[in-house]
Design a protein around this motif. Structure first.
Motif, PDB file in Angstrom:
ATOM      1  N   GLY A  21      18.727 -10.920 -14.103  1.00 52.10           N
ATOM      2  CA  GLY A  21      19.950 -11.705 -14.077  1.00 52.10           C
ATOM      3  C   GLY A  21      21.045 -11.070 -13.244  1.00 52.10           C
ATOM      4  N   HIS A  22      22.268 -11.473 -13.561  1.00 53.30           N
ATOM      5  CA  HIS A  22      23.440 -11.035 -12.809  1.00 53.30           C
ATOM      6  C   HIS A  22      24.315 -10.153 -13.686  1.00 53.30           C
ATOM      7  N   GLY A  31      14.157  -4.270 -17.435  1.00 50.11           N
ATOM      8  CA  GLY A  31      14.482  -4.872 -18.722  1.00 50.11           C
ATOM      9  C   GLY A  31      15.650  -5.824 -18.595  1.00 50.11           C
ATOM     10  N   GLY A  32      16.009  -6.423 -19.718  1.00 47.29           N
ATOM     11  CA  GLY A  32      17.108  -7.360 -19.760  1.00 47.29           C
ATOM     12  C   GLY A  32      18.400  -6.696 -20.196  1.00 47.29           C
ATOM     13  N   ALA A  33      19.431  -7.512 -20.343  1.00 51.04           N
ATOM     14  CA  ALA A  33      20.766  -7.003 -20.655  1.00 51.04           C
ATOM     15  C   ALA A  33      20.907  -6.559 -22.105  1.00 51.04           C
ATOM     16  N   SER A  62      17.799 -10.751 -23.700  1.00 51.47           N
ATOM     17  CA  SER A  62      16.747 -10.920 -22.697  1.00 51.47           C
ATOM     18  C   SER A  62      15.539 -10.133 -23.133  1.00 51.47           C
ATOM     19  N   ARG A  63      14.366 -10.584 -22.735  1.00 50.25           N
ATOM     20  CA  ARG A  63      13.145  -9.874 -23.110  1.00 50.25           C
ATOM     21  C   ARG A  63      13.102  -8.507 -22.455  1.00 50.25           C
ATOM     22  N   ASP A  64      12.764  -7.492 -23.283  1.00 54.78           N
ATOM     23  CA  ASP A  64      12.728  -6.146 -22.688  1.00 54.78           C
ATOM     24  C   ASP A  64      11.334  -5.776 -22.229  1.00 54.78           C
ATOM     25  N   HIS A 102      20.690  -1.675 -11.453  1.00 49.55           N
ATOM     26  CA  HIS A 102      20.586  -2.628 -10.349  1.00 49.55           C
ATOM     27  C   HIS A 102      20.264  -4.000 -10.957  1.00 49.55           C
ATOM     28  N   TRP A 103      21.093  -4.990 -10.625  1.00 52.02           N
ATOM     29  CA  TRP A 103      20.863  -6.345 -11.134  1.00 52.02           C
ATOM     30  C   TRP A 103      20.059  -7.123 -10.102  1.00 52.02           C
ATOM     31  N   LEU A 104      18.928  -7.678 -10.530  1.00 55.54           N
ATOM     32  CA  LEU A 104      17.982  -8.297  -9.599  1.00 55.54           C
ATOM     33  C   LEU A 104      18.153  -9.799  -9.468  1.00 55.54           C
TER      34      LEU A 104
END
Length: 310
Positions: A95-96, A68-70, A308-310, A114-116
């Motif tokens: 993202g970061h 998922g997103g932030a 961000s889109r989940d 974990h940020w991808l």
């Protein structure tokens, strides 16, 4: 083993929606308040998780790993469920590293993150994506972005029963269709499967066509072999996912004041505005009765401008 909640049965009230534009058009809308099932495990996200959790338990998993997103409503509900019911959760984020209200909650709920990056996250649909994560976390059950796929859809099918059990309280003997926002199409697919053609399902796309929602819905329905599914998709993205504009924000403010029901601008606000536009264009006959799904997501209001889109 993953411990499933056996005695937690969330309920969502089905309430009449009183708004001037519905009254003028002679349309009745009841809103299924999934935002009220729980303060943290909110909205349609729990229903998407139900069958995934059962599969994880059957496989002897100790927890769930997902994406998922932030500002992800899915990861927020998953992390909250893990904390409450005692199973491990790991989130793979787009993202970061960044701090958002949602990310802070995920950490507080005990989810390992974990940020991808952006390229790494785009690879989530590639065949070999899950292999290294399975090797790193062999005890965890992988769940697609947003709790999607056929299992997510099957869990959302319960919403039909949840609403139908409350129709008599509205004085309704039947209804003419569903209206809801679509981010991945999973909830819509679940309704279509549960309805088996009895009532149409109308999906207001909160994301542009290039996000592949139509293809995802078709893929889920094809997997089940359902013949002649009855649904329609409409663009409600207003230029892109997480894009908002003054008209939308004004509509949300006016609707909240008139109804007392909180909305958010990424899904429910866009979906209800799209319904208003269809109603005012005369697309529904007087006397039509629709069920509108409030899919929750209110936690995302805290940072929707960067969501961000989940």
């Amino acid at each position: 083993m993953l411990s499933l909640p056996s005695d937690w049965l969330p309920q969502a009230p089905l309430e009449p929606l009183h708004l001037d534009w519905l009254t003028t058009a002679g349309i009745d809308v009841a809103i299924l308040r999934l935002d009220q099932i729980d303060p943290l495990i909110s909205g349609n996200k729990w229903f998407k998780l139900i069958e995934h959790l059962k599969a994880a338990d059957q496989n002897g998993a100790q927890g769930i790993i997902s994406l998922g997103g932030a500002h992800s409503n899915h990861l927020h509900a998953l992390a909250a469920a893990g904390k409450r019911f005692g199973f491990t959760t790991v989130g793979l984020l787009r993202g970061h590293p960044q701090e958002t209200p949602t990310v802070k909650d995920l950490q507080a709920f005990g989810m390992q993150l974990h940020w991808l990056g952006y390229g790494g996250y785009r690879a989530r649909h590639e065949p070999g994506f899950w292999q290294p994560w399975r090797e790193q976390y062999p005890e965890l059950h992988p769940v697609p972005e947003g709790g999607g796929g056929l299992l997510g859809a099957k869990g959302c099918g319960q919403l039909v029963t949840l609403a139908c059990e409350q129709l008599s309280g509205l004085g309704w003997s039947n209804y003419d269709g569903w209206w809801l926002a679509c981010g991945t199409g999973t909830t819509l697919a679940g309704l279509v499967l549960a309805e088996t053609g009895e009532h149409p399902v109308y999906g207001a796309l909160a994301v542009p066509d290039d996000h592949g929602v139509a293809q995802q819905v078709e893929s889920i329905l094809r997997e089940t072999g359902l013949q002649d599914p009855v649904y329609e998709l409409f663009d409600a993205s207003r230029g892109g996912f997480a894009k908002v504009d003054p008209l939308l924000l004004e509509f949300i403010e006016q609707t909240e004041q008139a109804s007392g029901i909180p909305l958010e601008p990424l899904y429910t606000g866009k979906a209800l505005l799209a319904l208003k536009q269809r109603v005012e264009a005369g697309k529904f006959a007087r006397g039509t009765r629709l069920i509108f799904i409030h899919s929750g997501g209110l936690q995302g209001r805290r940072g929707f401008e960067q969501t961000s889109r989940d």
